[in-house]
Enzyme design. Structure first.
Site, PDB file in Angstrom:
ATOM      1  N   LYS A  99       0.879  -1.168   0.000  1.00 39.89           N
ATOM      2  CA  LYS A  99       0.000   0.000   0.000  1.00 39.89           C
ATOM      3  C   LYS A  99       0.919   1.220   0.000  1.00 39.89           C
ATOM      4  O   LYS A  99       1.632   1.478   0.982  1.00 39.89           O
ATOM      5  CB  LYS A  99      -0.906   0.010   1.241  1.00 39.89           C
ATOM      6  CG  LYS A  99      -1.642   1.331   1.360  1.00 39.89           C
ATOM      7  CD  LYS A  99      -2.552   1.424   2.541  1.00 39.89           C
ATOM      8  CE  LYS A  99      -2.726   2.901   2.857  1.00 39.89           C
ATOM      9  NZ  LYS A  99      -3.856   3.230   3.655  1.00 39.89           N
ATOM     10  N   ALA A 187      -9.589   5.062   3.724  1.00 38.86           N
ATOM     11  CA  ALA A 187      -9.444   6.147   4.697  1.00 38.86           C
ATOM     12  C   ALA A 187     -10.674   7.042   4.834  1.00 38.86           C
ATOM     13  O   ALA A 187     -11.409   7.270   3.879  1.00 38.86           O
ATOM     14  CB  ALA A 187      -8.235   7.028   4.400  1.00 38.86           C
TER      15      ALA A 187
HETATM   16  C1  LIG Z   1      -3.989   1.939   8.344  1.00 41.23           C
HETATM   17  C2  LIG Z   1      -3.965   2.729   7.141  1.00 41.23           C
HETATM   18  O1  LIG Z   1      -3.470   2.334   6.137  1.00 41.23           O
HETATM   19  C3  LIG Z   1      -4.582   4.050   7.177  1.00 41.23           C
HETATM   20  O2  LIG Z   1      -3.648   4.955   6.719  1.00 41.23           O
HETATM   21  C4  LIG Z   1      -5.784   3.966   6.316  1.00 41.23           C
HETATM   22  O3  LIG Z   1      -5.729   4.874   5.313  1.00 41.23           O
HETATM   23  C5  LIG Z   1      -7.052   3.967   7.078  1.00 41.23           C
HETATM   24  O4  LIG Z   1      -7.569   5.210   7.368  1.00 41.23           O
HETATM   25  P1  LIG Z   1      -8.646   5.391   8.545  1.00 41.23           P
HETATM   26  O5  LIG Z   1      -7.889   5.192   9.798  1.00 41.23           O
HETATM   27  O6  LIG Z   1      -9.203   6.769   8.379  1.00 41.23           O
HETATM   28  O7  LIG Z   1      -9.686   4.326   8.363  1.00 41.23           O
END
Ligand SMILES: CC(=O)[C@@H](O)[C@H](O)COP(=O)(O)O
Length: 268
Positions: A99, A187
């Site tokens: 990722k 996210a």
């Molecule tokens: C764990 C991870 O990869 C985070 O950077 C992801 O983007 C999730 O985002 P949230 O915590 O807002 O769900």
């Protein structure tokens, strides 16, 4: 009927990807991942260094999870930093899945689109299977596809905000214009209803962390997200009705007064 998620040639039953950070304890993290039924988990070498971790159970649970590991480059602000971390993660976690995060702004943790494309190109040439965390910009997404990304992860909202799908016009545009590309909303998802909405819109999966890890009861919340993602996907497959402006009766009436209808029913 099977409805599998295919990413880089690998198939998965679950359309929920979860993070492993911020949990009250490694045991709760493990239970939550199990309750989510996720088959892909993301983790950061930078934030969770195995060498510094006092509590090694975290790494034991990760190894035992049986999930596809998706190391991330969280916190990297330059292509150089991200490439170095990617190489280390590949060696330690024995996977070429990544990722890719290249952050361009500290306030909203917005991805740097230029750094992202440059880094993705380099890592793909090195053999990585890159899943970039990107903004919901169509042109950026096309550039990421041009350099070889097979999966894209546009944001719903900035990381950790829980604001859900902030720019539905952009997201809908991405879904329509990139109809054959696996798109994962990554996210900013704060509630199961927001995850369901992403799936209803036709996104292939969602990735989230904070909403589960920071819930009062992370295990219960993980299960709630599992159900929401399944429900959103089922609704998408079923075909949602079109929204309309004017009302339309859901109980159609025949073209005669109700007493005549009653009489004709009684006579039959
Ligand atoms: C764990 C991870 O990869 C985070 O950077 C992801 O983007 C999730 O985002 P949230 O915590 O807002 O769900």
């Amino acid at each position: 009927m099977s409805d599998l998620l295919t990413l880089y040639g690998k198939t998965f039953n679950s359309r929920l990807l979860v993070g492993t950070a911020l949990y009250p304890s490694p045991a709760i993290m493990r239970e939550s991942v199990q309750a989510s039924a996720s088959e892909i988990i993301t983790l950061s070498l930078r934030r969770q260094n195995p060498a510094q971790q006092q509590d090694n159970r975290f790494w034991d649970y990760i190894r035992e999870s049986g999930c596809q590991l998706l190391p991330n480059t969280a916190g990297c602000k330059s292509p150089r930093e991200a490439v170095e971390l990617a190489k280390m993660s590949q060696e330690i976690f024995q996977t070429d899945w990544l990722k890719l995060e290249v952050i361009g702004d500290d306030y909203n943790l917005q991805p740097d689109p230029f750094g992202l494309v440059e880094t993705a190109r380099e890592l793909i040439q090195l053999g990585f299977k890159v899943l970039p965390y990107c903004t919901d910009d169509l042109v950026l997404c096309r550039k990421l596809l041009d350099v070889g990304c097979e999966v894209l992860m546009p944001w719903g909202a900035p990381i950790g905000t829980g604001q859900g799908l902030l720019n539905k016009y952009n997201l809908q545009t991405l879904r329509e214009r990139l109809s054959d590309v696996p798109l994962i909303i990554d996210a900013g998802i704060g509630a199961p209803s927001q995850a369901a909405e992403a799936l209803e819109m036709g996104f292939d999966a969602v990735l989230l962390n904070t909403a589960i890890a920071k819930a009062q009861d992370p295990v219960l919340m993980a299960n709630a997200f599992k159900l929401a993602v399944e429900s959103g996907r089922a609704a998408f497959n079923a075909g949602l009705m079109l929204r309309r402006q004017t009302a339309s009766p859901s109980t159609p009436t025949l073209d005669m007064p109700f007493w005549q209808q009653a009489e004709s029913i009684l006579q039959d």
